[in-house]
Design a protein around this motif. Sequence first.
Motif, PDB file in Angstrom:
ATOM      1  N   THR A  68      -0.846  14.760   5.883  1.00 43.08           N
ATOM      2  CA  THR A  68       0.153  13.714   6.086  1.00 43.08           C
ATOM      3  C   THR A  68      -0.451  12.315   6.116  1.00 43.08           C
ATOM      4  N   TYR A  69      -1.761  12.215   5.878  1.00 41.74           N
ATOM      5  CA  TYR A  69      -2.442  10.947   6.107  1.00 41.74           C
ATOM      6  C   TYR A  69      -1.929   9.822   5.209  1.00 41.74           C
ATOM      7  N   ALA A  70      -1.698  10.095   3.948  1.00 37.56           N
ATOM      8  CA  ALA A  70      -1.253   9.040   3.029  1.00 37.56           C
ATOM      9  C   ALA A  70       0.038   8.407   3.511  1.00 37.56           C
ATOM     10  N   ASP A  71       0.956   9.220   4.024  1.00 41.20           N
ATOM     11  CA  ASP A  71       2.237   8.686   4.509  1.00 41.20           C
ATOM     12  C   ASP A  71       2.041   7.876   5.786  1.00 41.20           C
ATOM     13  N   VAL A  72       1.117   8.318   6.650  1.00 45.60           N
ATOM     14  CA  VAL A  72       0.849   7.573   7.877  1.00 45.60           C
ATOM     15  C   VAL A  72       0.269   6.205   7.533  1.00 45.60           C
ATOM     16  N   LEU A  73      -0.704   6.176   6.635  1.00 40.88           N
ATOM     17  CA  LEU A  73      -1.311   4.907   6.274  1.00 40.88           C
ATOM     18  C   LEU A  73      -0.296   3.971   5.615  1.00 40.88           C
ATOM     19  N   ALA A  74       0.609   4.528   4.827  1.00 48.03           N
ATOM     20  CA  ALA A  74       1.641   3.695   4.201  1.00 48.03           C
ATOM     21  C   ALA A  74       2.506   3.007   5.248  1.00 48.03           C
ATOM     22  N   GLU A  75       2.652   3.643   6.427  1.00 48.94           N
ATOM     23  CA  GLU A  75       3.400   3.010   7.510  1.00 48.94           C
ATOM     24  C   GLU A  75       2.696   1.737   7.978  1.00 48.94           C
ATOM     25  N   PRO A 101     -12.878   9.382   0.629  1.00 48.45           N
ATOM     26  CA  PRO A 101     -11.488   9.276   0.188  1.00 48.45           C
ATOM     27  C   PRO A 101     -11.078  10.384  -0.773  1.00 48.45           C
ATOM     28  N   THR A 102     -12.027  10.817  -1.617  1.00 44.15           N
ATOM     29  CA  THR A 102     -11.668  11.789  -2.640  1.00 44.15           C
ATOM     30  C   THR A 102     -11.576  13.215  -2.119  1.00 44.15           C
ATOM     31  N   LEU A 103     -11.654  13.405  -0.794  1.00 45.81           N
ATOM     32  CA  LEU A 103     -11.242  14.692  -0.219  1.00 45.81           C
ATOM     33  C   LEU A 103      -9.727  14.831  -0.252  1.00 45.81           C
ATOM     34  N   LEU A 104      -9.012  13.702  -0.282  1.00 44.82           N
ATOM     35  CA  LEU A 104      -7.562  13.735  -0.423  1.00 44.82           C
ATOM     36  C   LEU A 104      -7.205  13.960  -1.887  1.00 44.82           C
ATOM     37  N   PRO A 105      -6.054  14.549  -2.164  1.00 46.59           N
ATOM     38  CA  PRO A 105      -5.613  14.653  -3.550  1.00 46.59           C
ATOM     39  C   PRO A 105      -5.507  13.269  -4.181  1.00 46.59           C
ATOM     40  N   ALA A 106      -5.792  13.179  -5.465  1.00 42.22           N
ATOM     41  CA  ALA A 106      -5.689  11.891  -6.156  1.00 42.22           C
ATOM     42  C   ALA A 106      -4.289  11.311  -6.010  1.00 42.22           C
ATOM     43  N   ALA A 107      -3.283  12.176  -5.961  1.00 38.80           N
ATOM     44  CA  ALA A 107      -1.907  11.692  -5.809  1.00 38.80           C
ATOM     45  C   ALA A 107      -1.714  10.976  -4.481  1.00 38.80           C
ATOM     46  N   ASP A 108      -2.417  11.423  -3.432  1.00 37.78           N
ATOM     47  CA  ASP A 108      -2.316  10.753  -2.127  1.00 37.78           C
ATOM     48  C   ASP A 108      -2.928   9.358  -2.184  1.00 37.78           C
ATOM     49  N   LEU A 109      -4.089   9.240  -2.820  1.00 37.09           N
ATOM     50  CA  LEU A 109      -4.678   7.909  -2.963  1.00 37.09           C
ATOM     51  C   LEU A 109      -3.760   7.014  -3.787  1.00 37.09           C
ATOM     52  N   GLY A 110      -3.130   7.598  -4.790  1.00 37.41           N
ATOM     53  CA  GLY A 110      -2.169   6.839  -5.591  1.00 37.41           C
ATOM     54  C   GLY A 110      -0.985   6.372  -4.777  1.00 37.41           C
ATOM     55  N   ARG A 111      -0.511   7.199  -3.842  1.00 40.31           N
ATOM     56  CA  ARG A 111       0.625   6.814  -3.003  1.00 40.31           C
ATOM     57  C   ARG A 111       0.239   5.696  -2.047  1.00 40.31           C
ATOM     58  N   MET A 112      -0.984   5.736  -1.542  1.00 41.06           N
ATOM     59  CA  MET A 112      -1.455   4.662  -0.673  1.00 41.06           C
ATOM     60  C   MET A 112      -1.506   3.343  -1.436  1.00 41.06           C
ATOM     61  N   LEU A 113      -2.038   3.383  -2.649  1.00 35.86           N
ATOM     62  CA  LEU A 113      -2.087   2.183  -3.479  1.00 35.86           C
ATOM     63  C   LEU A 113      -0.683   1.706  -3.827  1.00 35.86           C
ATOM     64  N   ALA A 114       0.192   2.640  -4.127  1.00 37.60           N
ATOM     65  CA  ALA A 114       1.569   2.273  -4.477  1.00 37.60           C
ATOM     66  C   ALA A 114       2.268   1.579  -3.318  1.00 37.60           C
ATOM     67  N   ALA A 115       1.948   1.986  -2.087  1.00 40.73           N
ATOM     68  CA  ALA A 115       2.559   1.340  -0.924  1.00 40.73           C
ATOM     69  C   ALA A 115       2.155  -0.131  -0.860  1.00 40.73           C
ATOM     70  N   VAL A 116       0.878  -0.417  -1.139  1.00 40.50           N
ATOM     71  CA  VAL A 116       0.424  -1.818  -1.154  1.00 40.50           C
ATOM     72  C   VAL A 116       1.156  -2.583  -2.244  1.00 40.50           C
ATOM     73  N   GLY A 117       1.259  -1.981  -3.417  1.00 40.91           N
ATOM     74  CA  GLY A 117       1.942  -2.645  -4.511  1.00 40.91           C
ATOM     75  C   GLY A 117       3.408  -2.888  -4.230  1.00 40.91           C
ATOM     76  N   ALA A 118       4.058  -1.916  -3.598  1.00 42.76           N
ATOM     77  CA  ALA A 118       5.493  -2.046  -3.320  1.00 42.76           C
ATOM     78  C   ALA A 118       5.769  -3.143  -2.299  1.00 42.76           C
ATOM     79  N   GLU A 119       4.902  -3.278  -1.303  1.00 47.28           N
ATOM     80  CA  GLU A 119       5.140  -4.245  -0.233  1.00 47.28           C
ATOM     81  C   GLU A 119       4.661  -5.654  -0.587  1.00 47.28           C
TER      82      GLU A 119
END
Length: 410
Positions: A68-75, A101-119
Amino acid sequence: MPSVLPEGEPVPADGGLPPSASDGAEDRPLGFYLHVPYCATRCGYCDFNTYTASELRGSGGVLASRDTYADVLAEEVRLARKVLGDDPRQVSTVFVGGGTPTLLPAADLGRMLAAVGAEFGLAPDAEVTTEANPESVDPAYLAELRAAGFNRVSFGMQSARRHVLEVLDRTHTPGRPEACVAEARAAGFGHVNLDLIYGTPGESDEDWHASLDAAIGAGPDHVSAYALIVEEGTRLARDIRRGEVPPTDDDVHADRYLIAEERLSAAGYGWYEVSNWATGPAARCRHNELYWTGADWWGAGPGAHSHVGGVRWWNAKHPGAYAQALAEGRSPGVGRELLTGEDRRVERVLLELRLADGCPLEILAEQGAKAAAQAVRDGLLEPGPYAEGRAVLTLRGRLLADAVVRDLVD
């Protein structure tokens, strides 16, 4: 991120900053550091704020979960948007570090980056970096990262020799980092860094030459080389204290640095910070330059540090405590300090003096200015730049950078 947090005044529950933090913001770049605190194993020399699965088991429960880490960080990224309000700046750099960082799925890192871009929006030429363990990526993973918007990757190579890696408790196979460079290039990464460590107990000059040759031969456009620092509380420090491993040697560190400068310069890499070499200005790590020049960055994640407009703050260290704060609608920040004008001047000297461009003499206090003049006479600062109003380290000055800095900040 370092494992020990400083003391400081409390951070407001909403994370709010004083109005002065926005003064002159339009003239400063804004970056994001995203901390991923997970590692498969703990390296014996590392004192960063990282956790293995066994260290987290039963400590923080689901709140500390990698799943759940990617979603927590996006918060926290969304909290940053609220705190910075109508700040119009787009993000110029994003750096995902750890941990691994690359222990997380690449999609999770992408979601974290997307959160920065969206905000906030990413600048059209934004530099987006992730650190990576060589054994935690493959061509498909790297291609997915590139598709998500990452354009720079930094691999932890450390050494090309197995016995040196064993002292450092690094688990990757010699040769794997070099292969990763080729895989990253094939995936479309324009910028690739290899991290090296020199001065490991048991490392010879020949070992260090071999590591440099392997790194240069792989063809990255950036190489970082750091002297091994033995931090208290680490397994390596305990091994040295028990006499199981010989201590590090400052003279050896100096010799290895000179070897690095000679070999990297001959291969077309130019130093732009004491521990960093690049093939040209475009290959420099812009995110680190943001730190070194006192710009603004928001550090998201457990133990991450932030700096905006002279306000520095840091988050709760443990992933469970960090996630709990965000789940309750609170800032995860646990302490902060408001830097005075003198604090910021001193930090400019401390950081900018390490750069190839040096620091302006005009920011030195009276005693520091006298020390700079003496440093030129001692061969520690370049005479040409000094005559033009800048303090720039010579090669000998780089070997003694910490001592030169101490003299110039007075």
